[in-house]
Every structure is written in C-alpha cells, then in structure tokens.
Design an enzyme around this catalytic site. Structure first.
Site, PDB file in Angstrom:
ATOM      1  N   HIS A 202       1.072  -1.507  -0.473  1.00 50.49           N
ATOM      2  CA  HIS A 202       0.093  -0.001   0.085  1.00 50.49           C
ATOM      3  C   HIS A 202       1.197   0.900   0.266  1.00 50.49           C
ATOM      4  CE1 HIS A 202      -2.355  -2.334   2.774  1.00 50.49           C
ATOM      5  NE2 HIS A 202      -3.112  -3.463   1.237  1.00 50.49           N
TER       6      HIS A 202
HETATM    7  C1  LIG Z   1      -0.186  -8.387  -3.930  1.00 51.06           C
HETATM    8  C2  LIG Z   1      -0.910  -7.548  -3.412  1.00 51.06           C
HETATM    9  C3  LIG Z   1      -1.996  -7.302  -2.530  1.00 51.06           C
HETATM   10  C4  LIG Z   1      -3.301  -6.343  -2.423  1.00 51.06           C
HETATM   11  N1  LIG Z   1      -3.834  -5.903  -1.872  1.00 51.06           N
HETATM   12  C5  LIG Z   1      -4.626  -5.557  -1.767  1.00 51.06           C
HETATM   13  C6  LIG Z   1      -6.101  -5.720  -1.036  1.00 51.06           C
HETATM   14  O1  LIG Z   1      -6.748  -6.673  -0.720  1.00 51.06           O
HETATM   15  N2  LIG Z   1      -6.863  -4.694  -0.803  1.00 51.06           N
HETATM   16  C7  LIG Z   1      -6.605  -3.635  -1.265  1.00 51.06           C
HETATM   17  O2  LIG Z   1      -7.202  -2.331  -0.818  1.00 51.06           O
HETATM   18  N3  LIG Z   1      -5.088  -3.544  -1.841  1.00 51.06           N
HETATM   19  C8  LIG Z   1      -5.291  -4.336  -1.860  1.00 51.06           C
HETATM   20  N4  LIG Z   1      -3.248  -3.966  -2.596  1.00 51.06           N
HETATM   21  C9  LIG Z   1      -3.056  -2.867  -3.070  1.00 51.06           C
HETATM   22  C10 LIG Z   1      -3.427  -2.380  -4.229  1.00 51.06           C
HETATM   23  O3  LIG Z   1      -3.979  -3.332  -5.382  1.00 51.06           O
HETATM   24  C11 LIG Z   1      -3.454  -1.296  -4.859  1.00 51.06           C
HETATM   25  O4  LIG Z   1      -3.549   0.256  -3.418  1.00 51.06           O
HETATM   26  C12 LIG Z   1      -3.844  -0.186  -5.546  1.00 51.06           C
HETATM   27  O5  LIG Z   1      -3.917  -1.315  -7.028  1.00 51.06           O
HETATM   28  C13 LIG Z   1      -3.624   0.918  -6.705  1.00 51.06           C
HETATM   29  O6  LIG Z   1      -3.749   1.599  -7.258  1.00 51.06           O
HETATM   30  P1  LIG Z   1      -3.509   2.108  -8.808  1.00 51.06           P
HETATM   31  O7  LIG Z   1      -4.676   2.553  -9.675  1.00 51.06           O
HETATM   32  O8  LIG Z   1      -2.995   3.328  -7.828  1.00 51.06           O
HETATM   33  O9  LIG Z   1      -2.161   1.589  -8.803  1.00 51.06           O
HETATM   34  P2  LIG Z   1      -1.722   0.371  -9.379  1.00 51.06           P
HETATM   35  O10 LIG Z   1      -3.246  -0.730  -9.361  1.00 51.06           O
HETATM   36  O11 LIG Z   1      -0.300  -0.042  -9.093  1.00 51.06           O
HETATM   37  O12 LIG Z   1      -2.384   0.675 -11.264  1.00 51.06           O
HETATM   38  C14 LIG Z   1      -1.332   1.406 -12.263  1.00 51.06           C
HETATM   39  C15 LIG Z   1      -1.229   0.481 -13.162  1.00 51.06           C
HETATM   40  O13 LIG Z   1      -0.765   1.402 -14.433  1.00 51.06           O
HETATM   41  C16 LIG Z   1       0.475   0.767 -14.583  1.00 51.06           C
HETATM   42  N5  LIG Z   1       1.785   1.516 -15.124  1.00 51.06           N
HETATM   43  C17 LIG Z   1       2.814   2.165 -14.722  1.00 51.06           C
HETATM   44  N6  LIG Z   1       3.289   3.019 -15.086  1.00 51.06           N
HETATM   45  C18 LIG Z   1       3.370   3.234 -15.784  1.00 51.06           C
HETATM   46  C19 LIG Z   1       3.279   3.665 -17.680  1.00 51.06           C
HETATM   47  N7  LIG Z   1       4.742   4.597 -17.175  1.00 51.06           N
HETATM   48  N8  LIG Z   1       2.848   3.368 -18.399  1.00 51.06           N
HETATM   49  C20 LIG Z   1       2.170   3.185 -18.722  1.00 51.06           C
HETATM   50  N9  LIG Z   1       0.960   2.282 -17.426  1.00 51.06           N
HETATM   51  C21 LIG Z   1       1.993   2.459 -16.616  1.00 51.06           C
HETATM   52  C22 LIG Z   1       1.083  -0.066 -14.008  1.00 51.06           C
HETATM   53  O14 LIG Z   1       1.749  -0.920 -15.144  1.00 51.06           O
HETATM   54  C23 LIG Z   1      -0.297  -0.549 -13.449  1.00 51.06           C
HETATM   55  O15 LIG Z   1      -1.206  -1.911 -13.820  1.00 51.06           O
HETATM   56  C24 LIG Z   1      -2.296  -4.965  -2.683  1.00 51.06           C
HETATM   57  C25 LIG Z   1      -1.708  -4.833  -3.784  1.00 51.06           C
HETATM   58  C26 LIG Z   1      -0.793  -6.200  -4.092  1.00 51.06           C
HETATM   59  C27 LIG Z   1       0.510  -5.380  -4.349  1.00 51.06           C
END
Ligand SMILES: Cc1cc2nc3c(=O)[nH]c(=O)nc-3n(C[C@H](O)[C@H](O)[C@H](O)COP(=O)(O)OP(=O)(O)OC[C@H]3O[C@@H](n4cnc5c(N)ncnc54)[C@H](O)[C@@H]3O)c2cc1C
Ligand code: SF4
Length: 506
Positions: A440
């Site tokens: 997180h």
């Molecule tokens: C193993 C694991 C278990 C977890 N379990 C939970 C849970 O059960 N419940 C919960 O609430 N949270 C959980 N989390 C945390 C939660 O998944 C994240 O907080 C959430 O996914 C973040 O969302 P986001 O959209 O900010 O970023 P992300 O989900 O990280 O998405 C960002 C995306 O942007 C893409 N990206 C990055 N840079 C670029 C670029 N330059 N060009 C194009 N694409 C790019 C990445 O590839 C990624 O797919 C967990 C995380 C992990 C890793």
C-alpha cells in the site's frame, strides 16, 4: 475490451482523444469508466499485458514474472530495505490483490482536513461516502463466507477471540469466491471483481480504448498545457496520443511521480512524502494441516488495533512461495516440504510514520524504473514489535505448536505465549531485524492548497500545468492504515467528477 495490444504494434500511431488516462489500476479504471459513461472519448494506456482468468499462472513465481512489476522484487533503499510490490497488468493491482475492501476511515479524512481545511470544501465527506456506496454495490463487496474461508481464516478467528481482540471476516469484492486461494496470482475462474472484469470492461462498452503492453514515457506539455502523451509499445511502436481535454495520471504512487520527473514537470514536492504500510509476518506450525494456499486468500482480519496503527490479516500464498523459505538440503529439505501443509502465515500492516522519496532510477534508462528511498521512524519499529507479539500470541492461542516470529537476533522459534509476549519489550529496536514488505503506497504527489507543499490542488488539478490531473494514491496527504483500493477508487471517482466539471470540451 477494446484492446490495442502493444505486443503486436509496430510503426507509429497518432490518435486524439478527449482524455488520456495513464495506468489501468483501480484509479485509472474508475476515472476511465466515469469519463466514458459521460460520453467522452477516452484512451487508457497500460504498460502491462491484458490477461484472461485462464491465462493467470498457477504458481506464484510465474505470476510475479508475468503480472507484477520488477518480478515482484522491487526494493526500497533504506534502513531496512523493504520489498514493495505492485501489479503491472491491465487492471493494475486489483488483478493480483487480496480483494479486501475498506472505506477511507473518517478519522483519517479528519486528519487531512485538519491539516488543510481546503480539502474539506473540495472533497465533501458525503460525496466520498456516496462513492464508497457505489463501489461496494458495483463490486458486490461481501464478508468472506465461512464455506470458503478454510482453516487459515477460521484459526485467526479463534486466536483473536481467545485474546479478546475485535475481529471479523474480511469484506471482499469476490462474492462468488470458491476459496481457490489464488487471488495473488489472479483468480483463475474470474471470481474476483478486478478492474479488468468490471470498470474497464464497462468503460470499453462506452467506447474507451485500452492500449496494453504500452508504456507512457512522457506527458507532452504545450504552452503550459498537457497536450497528450508519448508512449512506446512493447513491439517497438511509438505512440503520440493527443488529449483535447486532459491527461490523467493514474500510474500509482511510485510510477506517477517518476513520469512527472521524466516529463520535466517538477513543480512542488514531486516524489516526496512517500508513505506506505510496511508489513511484518509470523509463521506458525499447527498439528493439523492448514494448507495456507487453499481457502479465501485473505478472509479474516483483526480490526481492534487500528487506532494503534496496526491492521492484522491472514496471508495466503501459493505453495511454491511458502516452500521458497524452507531451510536446509537433502533430508532436512524433504522433511520441510512434507510439513508445508502444517504452516500458516499471518501479517500485520503498520500505519508507519516514516517517509521517503521517489525519483527516476539512474539505472532505468527510458524504462521508467524508480528509485525509492524510505526510512522507518523509531515508533514504527516499536509498532512492528507489537505486531509480531500479537500475531505470535494469536497463533499460539489458536493452537499452534510453535511459531517463527521472523525477528533476527531474537528467538527463532517460540512455543509459549509468555515468551512471545516478551518481544514487545526485549525484541530488537534495530529496524533491520525485521523483514518487511509493503503493498500500500501513498503520498508522492500530495494534494493541497499550497503549491510549495503540494503537487495538485484539492480538486486533483496540477498546480502549474493546465489540463493535467493526478487520480491515484499519490495525491493522498498520508497513509490511511487500511487496505486502500476502495479509498483510491472513491477519490478517483471524485477526480473524474471534477474533470467533467472543470475541463472545457474541445
Ligand atoms: C499483492 C498485493 C495485494 C494487495 N491486496 C490488497 C487488498 O486486498 N485490498 C486493497 O485495498 N489493496 C490491496 N493492495 C493494494 C492495491 O492493489 C493498490 O493500492 C491499488 O491497486 C493501487 O491502485 P492504483 O490504480 O493507484 O495503482 P496500480 O494498481 O498500481 O495501477 C497502476 C497501473 O499503471 C501502470 N503503469 C505504471 N506506469 C506506467 C506507465 N509509465 N505507462 C503505462 N502504464 C503505467 C502499471 O503497470 C499499473 O498497472 C494489494 C497490492 C498488492 C501488490
Ligand atoms: S480466493 Fe480463489 S476463488 Fe476466491 S477470488 Fe481469490 S482466487 Fe478466486
């Protein structure tokens, strides 16, 4: 889904959309769905591949190679180094996470608005609650059903009950869960309401276009306005996607600041104030097989210690990852493998006060890699000790024959609660004694009213570049002490509303 697969794309591509969203995780998917529903033309650009449930690998190592960033082995630089784990796939972290859903706690929001009252006006709490309601309905968030919980989850219930700790089945966006225990490799039967199967699919039904296996290299700025993005597809194509109304960064709290740095958009504390929830874990051996790789991946939690900055959960890994920790060779290793089913691991996530800093890695070339420096505060180590104590005591109370606290320089194995309780007083205060991992991540493009101390305004607009928004947990003024996906989606939902209100068409 309307997919353009960068793994097949060569040559050059020039397109224009109303909005270009970078990243397809919970933040990007939420924004894309809302914008597409409102009739705007939307492109979502995602560095990772698109996978179907059938393509999700069974073993943990293959999943890390195919669906995680840096093979799941990203590491902060600091004392101690901490593994931070991120998804890199269409749907982002939602594809490989535990599906745990928590609302943004009201008390955490209160801290934010006390520090910057402008946030209270820009982000009315009833609007956030309405977003929570909508998300929980859309993703069908329900408590883990006892029929799919399995031993590792019911044992935590027993241990917490014995210690008098408040606990409950975890509310998850996996109402059809069959307890296959593979959430962290991607659900093989599609029972998890991850973004690829829900919000992105809906965005595509409203005309959104997803470019997968395509990495955004820079935000193009023309006379102070975000004009679009430059990207590179895995097969080598170069893409220029113009944005008539806005570019929305939703690449995560690590990748979003890296992208801003690489685009030379460096106003404000870009990449500073990085925060996370470092987690410690304890393993316990039970007389009866637990098979921690079966049952709802993460189905039970202790919630009574949240005010102390501790959130305790069952962990569920594939057996290859469990076996990876075995010691010895030959007979010793064979005995370890034979006993694997008897071991179980639970974890405590810490609402750490420590902060860090994200910058592009000097080794990253154009690869967008990040360098994350992060230091724990002393009080975080004290919390870690308390977390280890509670985890160990709960396991012993639930019937574990022995537990491995995983604290270097302290008892390697403990069989009684009195000794276990001692870790809180005599466990080491050297942070490197604790092996930690964080999933997180927050705070690297803080929102706020003062451009000297924040990167975006309270309405998600960049302070200096017009037509540029940040929608992910980079904007959170602090960590939140609970699993963040639902909070991230709620904030991204507000970001989408502000975008539709504020960015002029055409
Ligand atoms: C193993 C694991 C278990 C977890 N379990 C939970 C849970 O059960 N419940 C919960 O609430 N949270 C959980 N989390 C945390 C939660 O998944 C994240 O907080 C959430 O996914 C973040 O969302 P986001 O959209 O900010 O970023 P992300 O989900 O990280 O998405 C960002 C995306 O942007 C893409 N990206 C990055 N840079 C670029 C670029 N330059 N060009 C194009 N694409 C790019 C990445 O590839 C990624 O797919 C967990 C995380 C992990 C890793
Ligand atoms: S526990 Fe298994 S069945 Fe349930 S959502 Fe996760 S992977 Fe799917």
């Amino acid at each position: 889904m309307n997919l353009v697969d960068g793994a097949q794309l060569t040559g050059t591509e020039h397109q224009r959309y109303d909005f270009v969203v970078v990243g397809s995780g919970p933040a990007g998917a939420t924004v894309a769905r809302a914008l597409a529903r409102a009739g705007a033309s939307v492109a979502v650009v995602e560095e990772g591949p698109a996978v179907t449930p059938e393509q999700c690998p069974e073993d943990g190592f293959s999943a890390m190679a195919e669906l995680y960033r840096d093979l799941g082995a990203s590491l902060t630089i600091g004392h101690p180094p901490i593994a931070y784990v991120q998804g890199r796939v269409v749907g982002g972290g939602s594809v490989i996470n535990g599906a745990i859903s928590w609302r943004l706690p009201r008390d955490v929001f209160g801290e934010w608005t006390a520090a910057d009252p402008a946030l209270a006006e820009a982000l009315p709490w009833p609007e956030i609650e309405a977003q929570h309601d909508e998300i929980e309905t859309d993703l069908d968030v329900v408590p883990t059903h006892p029929a799919v919980a399995g031993a590792k989850n019911s044992l935590m219930a027993a241990g917490a009950e014995a210690l008098g700790l408040e606990h409950r089945p975890i509310a998850r966006y996996a109402s059809a869960c069959r307890g296959l225990g593979r959430c962290l490799q991607g659900c093989p039967e599609g029972h998890k309401a991850s973004m690829d199967r829900t919000y992105l699919a809906e965005a595509c039904r409203h005309g959104a276009q997803i470019y997968c296996s395509t990495r955004v290299e820079a935000v193009n700025v023309d006379r102070g306005r975000a004009a679009g993005i430059a990207a590179v597809a895995e097969a080598g194509a170069t893409l220029q996607l113009g944005a008539r109304r806005a570019v929305v960064l939703a690449a995560s709290a690590v990748q979003t600041p890296v992208l801003l740095w690489r685009s030379r958009i460096r106003q404000g504390p870009v990449g500073d104030f990085f925060q996370c929830h470092p987690g410690v874990s304890v393993a316990g051996r039970f007389a009866e097989p637990v098979r921690m790789w079966t049952g709802a991946t993460q189905g039970h939690e202790v919630i009574g210690l949240r005010s102390e900055g501790l959130k305790i959960e069952v962990l569920g890994y594939d057996r290859a990852l469990v076996a990876f920790r075995l010691k010895g060779v030959g007979r010793t290793l064979r005995r370890g493998v034979g006993e694997l089913a008897h071991w179980c691991q639970w974890g405590a996530a810490i609402r750490a006060r420590g902060t860090g800093r994200v910058r592009p890695s000097v080794w990253g070339g154009s690869g967008g890699r990040a360098s994350v420096r992060y230091w724990l505060a002393r009080e975080d180590v004290v919390r870690a000790r308390r977390g280890v104590r509670v985890l160990g005591e709960m396991m012993l109370a639930a019937g574990a024959e022995r537990v491995c606290p995983g604290v270097h320089g302290w008892h390697a194995e403990v069989c009684d609660r009195a000794t276990m309780a001692g870790v809180e007083q005599d466990g080491p205060l050297d942070p490197t004694a604790y092996s930690m991992a964080a999933t997180h991540l927050f705070g690297t493009c803080r929102m706020g009213s003062d451009p000297r101390t924040s990167v975006v305004r309270p309405d998600f607009r960049h302070h200096a570049v017009r037509g540029l928004y940040v929608a992910d947990s980079s904007v959170f003024p602090s960590n939140i002490g609970v699993n963040p996906q639902t909070s991230i989606m709620a904030m991204a939902g507000l970001c989408a509303r502000r975008l539709l209100d504020e960015s002029p068409p055409g």
